[in-house]
Motif scaffolding. Sequence first.
Motif, PDB file in Angstrom:
ATOM      1  N   PRO A  51      -8.406 -48.453 -17.594  1.00  0.00           N
ATOM      2  CA  PRO A  51      -7.745 -48.734 -16.320  1.00  0.00           C
ATOM      3  C   PRO A  51      -6.276 -49.088 -16.518  1.00  0.00           C
ATOM      4  CG  PRO A  51      -9.901 -49.750 -16.359  1.00  0.00           C
ATOM      5  CD  PRO A  51      -9.668 -49.214 -17.734  1.00  0.00           C
ATOM      6  N   GLY A  52      -5.417 -48.407 -15.773  1.00  0.00           N
ATOM      7  CA  GLY A  52      -3.983 -48.650 -15.849  1.00  0.00           C
ATOM      8  C   GLY A  52      -3.266 -47.890 -16.941  1.00  0.00           C
ATOM      9  N   ALA A  53      -3.974 -47.145 -17.775  1.00  0.00           N
ATOM     10  CA  ALA A  53      -3.345 -46.409 -18.871  1.00  0.00           C
ATOM     11  C   ALA A  53      -2.577 -45.199 -18.330  1.00  0.00           C
ATOM     12  CB  ALA A  53      -4.379 -45.966 -19.887  1.00  0.00           C
ATOM     13  N   PHE A  54      -1.554 -44.802 -19.073  1.00  0.00           N
ATOM     14  CA  PHE A  54      -0.738 -43.670 -18.630  1.00  0.00           C
ATOM     15  C   PHE A  54      -0.024 -43.063 -19.831  1.00  0.00           C
ATOM     16  CE2 PHE A  54       2.072 -47.271 -18.822  1.00  0.00           C
ATOM     17  CZ  PHE A  54       3.282 -46.762 -19.280  1.00  0.00           C
ATOM     18  N   TYR A  55       0.485 -41.854 -19.623  1.00  0.00           N
ATOM     19  CA  TYR A  55       1.401 -41.216 -20.560  1.00  0.00           C
ATOM     20  C   TYR A  55       2.735 -41.026 -19.851  1.00  0.00           C
ATOM     21  CZ  TYR A  55      -1.122 -39.729 -24.774  1.00  0.00           C
ATOM     22  OH  TYR A  55      -1.764 -39.696 -25.986  1.00  0.00           O
ATOM     23  N   PRO A  56       3.854 -41.265 -20.532  1.00  0.00           N
ATOM     24  CA  PRO A  56       5.155 -40.942 -19.929  1.00  0.00           C
ATOM     25  C   PRO A  56       5.237 -39.446 -19.639  1.00  0.00           C
ATOM     26  CG  PRO A  56       5.417 -42.285 -21.910  1.00  0.00           C
ATOM     27  CD  PRO A  56       3.975 -41.847 -21.875  1.00  0.00           C
ATOM     28  N   ALA A  57       6.121 -39.076 -18.740  1.00  0.00           N
ATOM     29  CA  ALA A  57       6.307 -37.665 -18.387  1.00  0.00           C
ATOM     30  C   ALA A  57       6.605 -36.849 -19.639  1.00  0.00           C
ATOM     31  CB  ALA A  57       7.437 -37.527 -17.379  1.00  0.00           C
ATOM     32  N   HIS A  58       5.917 -35.711 -19.752  1.00  0.00           N
ATOM     33  CA  HIS A  58       6.104 -34.842 -20.908  1.00  0.00           C
ATOM     34  C   HIS A  58       5.736 -33.416 -20.529  1.00  0.00           C
ATOM     35  CE1 HIS A  58       1.880 -36.169 -21.031  1.00  0.00           C
ATOM     36  NE2 HIS A  58       1.622 -34.962 -21.528  1.00  0.00           N
ATOM     37  N   GLY A  59       6.182 -32.467 -21.326  1.00  0.00           N
ATOM     38  CA  GLY A  59       5.931 -31.064 -21.046  1.00  0.00           C
ATOM     39  C   GLY A  59       4.819 -30.496 -21.897  1.00  0.00           C
ATOM     40  N   HIS A  60       4.324 -29.332 -21.469  1.00  0.00           N
ATOM     41  CA  HIS A  60       3.292 -28.607 -22.202  1.00  0.00           C
ATOM     42  C   HIS A  60       3.729 -27.150 -22.366  1.00  0.00           C
ATOM     43  CE1 HIS A  60       0.239 -31.692 -22.565  1.00  0.00           C
ATOM     44  NE2 HIS A  60       0.448 -32.041 -21.306  1.00  0.00           N
ATOM     45  N   PRO A  61       4.476 -26.861 -23.432  1.00  0.00           N
ATOM     46  CA  PRO A  61       4.949 -25.486 -23.639  1.00  0.00           C
ATOM     47  C   PRO A  61       3.829 -24.464 -23.721  1.00  0.00           C
ATOM     48  CG  PRO A  61       6.079 -27.028 -25.096  1.00  0.00           C
ATOM     49  CD  PRO A  61       4.963 -27.787 -24.463  1.00  0.00           C
ATOM     50  N   GLY A  62       2.655 -24.884 -24.230  1.00  0.00           N
ATOM     51  CA  GLY A  62       1.527 -23.968 -24.350  1.00  0.00           C
ATOM     52  C   GLY A  62       0.474 -24.133 -23.278  1.00  0.00           C
ATOM     53  N   GLY A  63       0.787 -24.895 -22.222  1.00  0.00           N
ATOM     54  CA  GLY A  63      -0.152 -25.092 -21.130  1.00  0.00           C
ATOM     55  C   GLY A  63      -1.210 -26.139 -21.431  1.00  0.00           C
ATOM     56  N   GLU A  64      -1.965 -26.492 -20.384  1.00  0.00           N
ATOM     57  CA  GLU A  64      -3.001 -27.521 -20.508  1.00  0.00           C
ATOM     58  C   GLU A  64      -4.100 -27.251 -19.489  1.00  0.00           C
ATOM     59  OE1 GLU A  64      -3.146 -32.379 -20.749  1.00  0.00           O
ATOM     60  OE2 GLU A  64      -1.852 -31.471 -19.238  1.00  0.00           O
ATOM     61  N   GLU A  65      -5.332 -27.432 -19.920  1.00  0.00           N
ATOM     62  CA  GLU A  65      -6.505 -27.283 -19.060  1.00  0.00           C
ATOM     63  C   GLU A  65      -7.246 -28.613 -19.044  1.00  0.00           C
ATOM     64  OE1 GLU A  65     -10.629 -24.628 -18.857  1.00  0.00           O
ATOM     65  OE2 GLU A  65      -9.379 -24.620 -20.655  1.00  0.00           O
ATOM     66  N   ILE A  66      -7.659 -29.073 -17.859  1.00  0.00           N
ATOM     67  CA  ILE A  66      -8.293 -30.385 -17.709  1.00  0.00           C
ATOM     68  C   ILE A  66      -9.507 -30.254 -16.795  1.00  0.00           C
ATOM     69  CG2 ILE A  66      -8.027 -32.725 -16.774  1.00  0.00           C
ATOM     70  CD1 ILE A  66      -5.015 -32.463 -17.404  1.00  0.00           C
ATOM     71  N   LEU A  67     -10.612 -30.888 -17.185  1.00  0.00           N
ATOM     72  CA  LEU A  67     -11.765 -31.054 -16.316  1.00  0.00           C
ATOM     73  C   LEU A  67     -12.067 -32.546 -16.254  1.00  0.00           C
ATOM     74  CD1 LEU A  67     -14.037 -29.757 -14.629  1.00  0.00           C
ATOM     75  CD2 LEU A  67     -15.396 -29.645 -16.734  1.00  0.00           C
ATOM     76  N   VAL A  68     -12.048 -33.121 -15.062  1.00  0.00           N
ATOM     77  CA  VAL A  68     -12.275 -34.563 -14.904  1.00  0.00           C
ATOM     78  C   VAL A  68     -13.781 -34.823 -14.956  1.00  0.00           C
ATOM     79  CG1 VAL A  68     -11.866 -36.595 -13.477  1.00  0.00           C
ATOM     80  CG2 VAL A  68     -10.199 -34.722 -13.476  1.00  0.00           C
ATOM     81  N   LEU A  69     -14.201 -35.590 -15.967  1.00  0.00           N
ATOM     82  CA  LEU A  69     -15.624 -35.852 -16.184  1.00  0.00           C
ATOM     83  C   LEU A  69     -16.103 -37.125 -15.499  1.00  0.00           C
ATOM     84  CD1 LEU A  69     -15.824 -34.936 -19.981  1.00  0.00           C
ATOM     85  CD2 LEU A  69     -16.270 -33.466 -18.003  1.00  0.00           C
ATOM     86  N   SER A  70     -15.231 -38.124 -15.368  1.00  0.00           N
ATOM     87  CA  SER A  70     -15.588 -39.342 -14.650  1.00  0.00           C
ATOM     88  C   SER A  70     -14.312 -40.081 -14.272  1.00  0.00           C
ATOM     89  CB  SER A  70     -16.490 -40.250 -15.496  1.00  0.00           C
ATOM     90  OG  SER A  70     -15.803 -40.755 -16.616  1.00  0.00           O
ATOM     91  N   GLY A  71     -14.423 -40.984 -13.282  1.00  0.00           N
ATOM     92  CA  GLY A  71     -13.266 -41.742 -12.828  1.00  0.00           C
ATOM     93  C   GLY A  71     -12.309 -40.889 -12.013  1.00  0.00           C
ATOM     94  N   VAL A  72     -11.059 -41.332 -11.960  1.00  0.00           N
ATOM     95  CA  VAL A  72     -10.005 -40.630 -11.211  1.00  0.00           C
ATOM     96  C   VAL A  72      -8.808 -40.445 -12.128  1.00  0.00           C
ATOM     97  CG1 VAL A  72      -8.483 -40.661  -9.214  1.00  0.00           C
ATOM     98  CG2 VAL A  72     -10.793 -41.597  -9.016  1.00  0.00           C
ATOM     99  N   PHE A  73      -8.409 -39.210 -12.299  1.00  0.00           N
ATOM    100  CA  PHE A  73      -7.252 -38.844 -13.110  1.00  0.00           C
ATOM    101  C   PHE A  73      -6.095 -38.530 -12.168  1.00  0.00           C
ATOM    102  CE2 PHE A  73      -4.751 -35.347 -15.004  1.00  0.00           C
ATOM    103  CZ  PHE A  73      -4.309 -35.959 -16.165  1.00  0.00           C
ATOM    104  N   SER A  74      -4.898 -39.010 -12.504  1.00  0.00           N
ATOM    105  CA  SER A  74      -3.752 -38.840 -11.605  1.00  0.00           C
ATOM    106  C   SER A  74      -2.577 -38.171 -12.300  1.00  0.00           C
ATOM    107  CB  SER A  74      -3.297 -40.205 -11.070  1.00  0.00           C
ATOM    108  OG  SER A  74      -4.335 -40.844 -10.350  1.00  0.00           O
ATOM    109  N   GLU A  75      -1.859 -37.376 -11.513  1.00  0.00           N
ATOM    110  CA  GLU A  75      -0.573 -36.809 -11.911  1.00  0.00           C
ATOM    111  C   GLU A  75       0.415 -37.188 -10.811  1.00  0.00           C
ATOM    112  OE1 GLU A  75      -1.588 -32.818 -14.467  1.00  0.00           O
ATOM    113  OE2 GLU A  75      -1.535 -32.627 -12.298  1.00  0.00           O
ATOM    114  N   GLY A  76       1.231 -38.205 -11.059  1.00  0.00           N
ATOM    115  CA  GLY A  76       2.122 -38.683 -10.014  1.00  0.00           C
ATOM    116  C   GLY A  76       1.328 -39.184  -8.826  1.00  0.00           C
TER     117      GLY A  76
END
Length: 214
Positions: A51-76
């Motif tokens: 809870p409350g964890a985050f990553y600073p803004a960063h880029g993904h030159p090779g792209g990224e795929e995400i599947l949310v398995l539990s909880g709530v994941f946020s982007e901005g």
Amino acid sequence: MLVNADFMRRAIVDAARYRWVASPQPGVERVMLERLAGEHGRATSIVRYAPGAFYPAHGHPGGEEILVLSGVFSEGEQHYPEGWYLRNPPGSSHAPASAGGAIIFVKLARMSPAGQGQVRIDTRQASAWRREQGREICPLFCDAAEQFSLQRLASHEVLFDGAIAAAEVLVISGSLGCEGELHFRGSWLRLPEGEYPGIAAGAHGATVYLRAGK
């Protein structure tokens, strides 16, 4: 760092044997399923946000795929509860976080640079699913090389009906049997080219994430 880097060999990570390791960011841990390089190289992981964890803004030159398995994941200001599928194309950037905690399945740096747009699918919606050849399927993404989907298997239903080029499977719910062992929610399998008639849902069926193709 290399983890399950030989794609000619079968790889299985059972959820009961997860090994969580700290990421460079406080409050974020990972189970490394496969990794071919350093921190920004090709990788597949289960990632857990406290809870409350985050990553600073960063880029993904090779792209990224995400599947949310539990909880709530946020982007901005965008918040994605369990069941959301996100595909961020090469060159995209974000500042991921979770106010209440989340577990996500993540694939990094493996998309081709051309023809890839952002994808957002709420797989909890009935309209996202369709029936194909007697099975319920939620298409996620498809190109000339690979097909991504969620699939619902009935009790003891075999996953593959013939030879495959290659595949990757994550158990979302229920169980999946392989070589006499049942693998439950969160278990991951990567399969090289071949035939796998013994891979089938357990007694209560299964829902799986499936990436088919090399």
